[in-house]
Motif scaffolding. Structure first.
Motif, PDB file in Angstrom:
ATOM      1  N   HIS A 177       0.842  -1.196   0.000  1.00 27.92           N
ATOM      2  CA  HIS A 177       0.000   0.000   0.000  1.00 27.92           C
ATOM      3  C   HIS A 177       0.879   1.248   0.000  1.00 27.92           C
ATOM      4  N   HIS A 178       0.457   2.239  -0.763  1.00 32.26           N
ATOM      5  CA  HIS A 178       1.198   3.501  -0.788  1.00 32.26           C
ATOM      6  C   HIS A 178       0.674   4.401   0.338  1.00 32.26           C
ATOM      7  N   GLY A 179       1.030   4.007   1.561  1.00 29.89           N
ATOM      8  CA  GLY A 179       0.555   4.734   2.730  1.00 29.89           C
ATOM      9  C   GLY A 179      -0.922   4.488   2.987  1.00 29.89           C
ATOM     10  N   PHE A 180      -1.456   5.192   3.978  1.00 33.39           N
ATOM     11  CA  PHE A 180      -2.836   4.964   4.406  1.00 33.39           C
ATOM     12  C   PHE A 180      -3.574   6.276   4.605  1.00 33.39           C
ATOM     13  N   ASP A 181      -4.818   6.275   4.147  1.00 35.59           N
ATOM     14  CA  ASP A 181      -5.747   7.336   4.492  1.00 35.59           C
ATOM     15  C   ASP A 181      -6.228   7.065   5.930  1.00 35.59           C
ATOM     16  N   ARG A 182      -6.077   8.046   6.806  1.00 37.31           N
ATOM     17  CA  ARG A 182      -6.350   7.804   8.224  1.00 37.31           C
ATOM     18  C   ARG A 182      -7.799   7.407   8.475  1.00 37.31           C
ATOM     19  N   GLN A 183      -8.719   8.077   7.808  1.00 44.22           N
ATOM     20  CA  GLN A 183     -10.139   7.772   8.018  1.00 44.22           C
ATOM     21  C   GLN A 183     -10.464   6.343   7.579  1.00 44.22           C
ATOM     22  N   ARG A 184      -9.917   5.943   6.454  1.00 41.14           N
ATOM     23  CA  ARG A 184     -10.193   4.581   5.952  1.00 41.14           C
ATOM     24  C   ARG A 184      -9.587   3.534   6.895  1.00 41.14           C
ATOM     25  N   LEU A 185      -8.376   3.782   7.402  1.00 45.33           N
ATOM     26  CA  LEU A 185      -7.762   2.840   8.335  1.00 45.33           C
ATOM     27  C   LEU A 185      -8.580   2.773   9.627  1.00 45.33           C
ATOM     28  N   ALA A 186      -9.088   3.906  10.084  1.00 46.08           N
ATOM     29  CA  ALA A 186      -9.934   3.910  11.285  1.00 46.08           C
ATOM     30  C   ALA A 186     -11.167   3.032  11.073  1.00 46.08           C
ATOM     31  N   GLU A 187     -11.752   3.095   9.872  1.00 45.94           N
ATOM     32  CA  GLU A 187     -12.922   2.269   9.569  1.00 45.94           C
ATOM     33  C   GLU A 187     -12.552   0.779   9.547  1.00 45.94           C
ATOM     34  N   GLN A 188     -11.380   0.470   9.000  1.00 46.87           N
ATOM     35  CA  GLN A 188     -10.935  -0.926   8.972  1.00 46.87           C
ATOM     36  C   GLN A 188     -10.712  -1.451  10.391  1.00 46.87           C
ATOM     37  N   LEU A 189     -10.129  -0.618  11.251  1.00 41.77           N
ATOM     38  CA  LEU A 189      -9.917  -1.010  12.645  1.00 41.77           C
ATOM     39  C   LEU A 189     -11.248  -1.251  13.345  1.00 41.77           C
ATOM     40  N   SER A 190     -12.196  -0.386  13.089  1.00 42.03           N
ATOM     41  CA  SER A 190     -13.515  -0.523  13.706  1.00 42.03           C
ATOM     42  C   SER A 190     -14.166  -1.846  13.297  1.00 42.03           C
ATOM     43  N   ARG A 191     -14.072  -2.168  12.005  1.00 42.20           N
ATOM     44  CA  ARG A 191     -14.654  -3.426  11.527  1.00 42.20           C
ATOM     45  C   ARG A 191     -13.956  -4.643  12.139  1.00 42.20           C
ATOM     46  N   ALA A 192     -12.685  -4.491  12.485  1.00 38.92           N
ATOM     47  CA  ALA A 192     -11.918  -5.603  13.061  1.00 38.92           C
ATOM     48  C   ALA A 192     -12.133  -5.734  14.568  1.00 38.92           C
ATOM     49  N   GLY A 193     -12.929  -4.843  15.151  1.00 35.30           N
ATOM     50  CA  GLY A 193     -13.250  -4.975  16.567  1.00 35.30           C
ATOM     51  C   GLY A 193     -12.520  -4.019  17.492  1.00 35.30           C
ATOM     52  N   PHE A 194     -11.963  -2.955  16.934  1.00 35.52           N
ATOM     53  CA  PHE A 194     -11.247  -1.974  17.749  1.00 35.52           C
ATOM     54  C   PHE A 194     -12.083  -0.717  17.968  1.00 35.52           C
ATOM     55  N   THR A 195     -11.871  -0.068  19.099  1.00 31.85           N
ATOM     56  CA  THR A 195     -12.529   1.189  19.442  1.00 31.85           C
ATOM     57  C   THR A 195     -11.460   2.225  19.789  1.00 31.85           C
ATOM     58  N   ASP A 196     -11.904   3.431  20.117  1.00 30.88           N
ATOM     59  CA  ASP A 196     -10.990   4.498  20.589  1.00 30.88           C
ATOM     60  C   ASP A 196      -9.823   4.725  19.624  1.00 30.88           C
ATOM     61  N   VAL A 197     -10.112   4.726  18.329  1.00 33.11           N
ATOM     62  CA  VAL A 197      -9.039   4.896  17.341  1.00 33.11           C
ATOM     63  C   VAL A 197      -8.596   6.364  17.336  1.00 33.11           C
ATOM     64  N   ALA A 198      -7.294   6.584  17.445  1.00 38.12           N
ATOM     65  CA  ALA A 198      -6.752   7.949  17.466  1.00 38.12           C
ATOM     66  C   ALA A 198      -5.451   7.983  16.678  1.00 38.12           C
ATOM     67  N   PHE A 199      -5.155   9.144  16.120  1.00 38.39           N
ATOM     68  CA  PHE A 199      -3.936   9.325  15.330  1.00 38.39           C
ATOM     69  C   PHE A 199      -3.144  10.518  15.858  1.00 38.39           C
ATOM     70  N   VAL A 200      -1.823  10.383  15.855  1.00 37.35           N
ATOM     71  CA  VAL A 200      -0.932  11.528  16.066  1.00 37.35           C
ATOM     72  C   VAL A 200       0.162  11.469  15.006  1.00 37.35           C
ATOM     73  N   ASP A 201       0.763  12.600  14.708  1.00 34.58           N
ATOM     74  CA  ASP A 201       1.934  12.623  13.837  1.00 34.58           C
ATOM     75  C   ASP A 201       3.117  12.093  14.644  1.00 34.58           C
ATOM     76  N   ALA A 202       3.792  11.067  14.139  1.00 36.12           N
ATOM     77  CA  ALA A 202       4.882  10.436  14.888  1.00 36.12           C
ATOM     78  C   ALA A 202       6.248  11.012  14.518  1.00 36.12           C
ATOM     79  N   THR A 203       6.531  11.072  13.217  1.00 38.86           N
ATOM     80  CA  THR A 203       7.828  11.556  12.757  1.00 38.86           C
ATOM     81  C   THR A 203       7.738  11.725  11.241  1.00 38.86           C
TER      82      THR A 203
END
Length: 207
Positions: free
Chosen positions: A161-187
């Motif tokens: 994958h050529h990187g990730f769209d944050r919103q789309r990854l959040a949706e994938q995490l939600s479908r996989a059973g995750f909650t409280d999805v949050a993003f920060v800039d790391a580096t």
């Protein structure tokens, strides 16, 4: 050359790149700031390569299982773990978590620059959710969306994958059973004359 073979080939000199070390130190710091770690925790490293991130975080948790599909990377990780005197608490095994079953349950799972190599992202996320305790934490560092594929332009056979769209990854995490999805800039990663952003995404395994 298949990607696993490329990583097997590059494993021995992977940590010689000062950019890799700088990135892992920044990711380790971001994880420490975003996720509560304690010495009772069992941790899982997804696509851990040479084990560098887990070695940096080793003192914050009780144990780490480092997994990677590349036999060459796992071999280097085992040597690095022994050299760091962490063989009693860190182990490295060859495993592709989209298909291989692991024993045990984990309190926290982390990953640095591995997810974009995974074809079946949702399959992997479901697999990791199944390995985490309820309320367990996931921390993924990876590339922000790179629509023109510039980051991997030098890899003619790159099939990830050529990187990730944050919103789309959040949706994938939600479908996989995750909650409280949050993003920060790391580096950021400098490649050629361009800087590429890395996010840290954290999420909680739902009950």
């Amino acid at each position: 050359m298949h990607e696993h073979e490329r990583f097997d080939h590059e494993a021995a000199t992977w940590d010689d790149d000062p950019g890799h070390e700088k990135r892992q130190v920044a990711v380790a710091r971001a994880i420490e700031e975003a996720v509560h770690l304690d010495p009772q925790m069992n941790a899982l490293d997804i696509g851990g390569g040479t084990g560098r991130l887990s070695i940096l975080l080793a003192d914050r948790v009780g144990s780490v299982l480092v997994t990677d599909p590349s036999a060459g990377m796992v071999e280097v990780a085992r040597r690095r773990i022994e050299a760091a005197g962490l063989g009693d608490r860190l182990r490295a095994v060859r495993a592709d978590l989209t298909v291989d079953r692991l024993d045990g349950v984990y309190d926290v799972a982390w990953s640095s620059m591995a997810l974009h190599h995974v074809q079946d992202v949702e399959g992997l996320l479901r697999s990791v959710a199944g390995l985490l305790v309820d309320g367990g934490r996931l921390a993924i560092a990876d590339l922000d969306e790179d629509p023109d594929g510039a980051f991997h332009a030098d890899k003619a056979d790159f099939a990830g994958h050529h990187g990730f769209d944050r919103q789309r990854l959040a949706e994938q995490l939600s479908r996989a059973g995750f909650t409280d999805v949050a993003f920060v800039d790391a580096t950021t990663v400098l490649k050629g004359d361009r800087e590429f952003g890395l996010f840290l995404c954290t999420a909680t395994k739902g009950a």
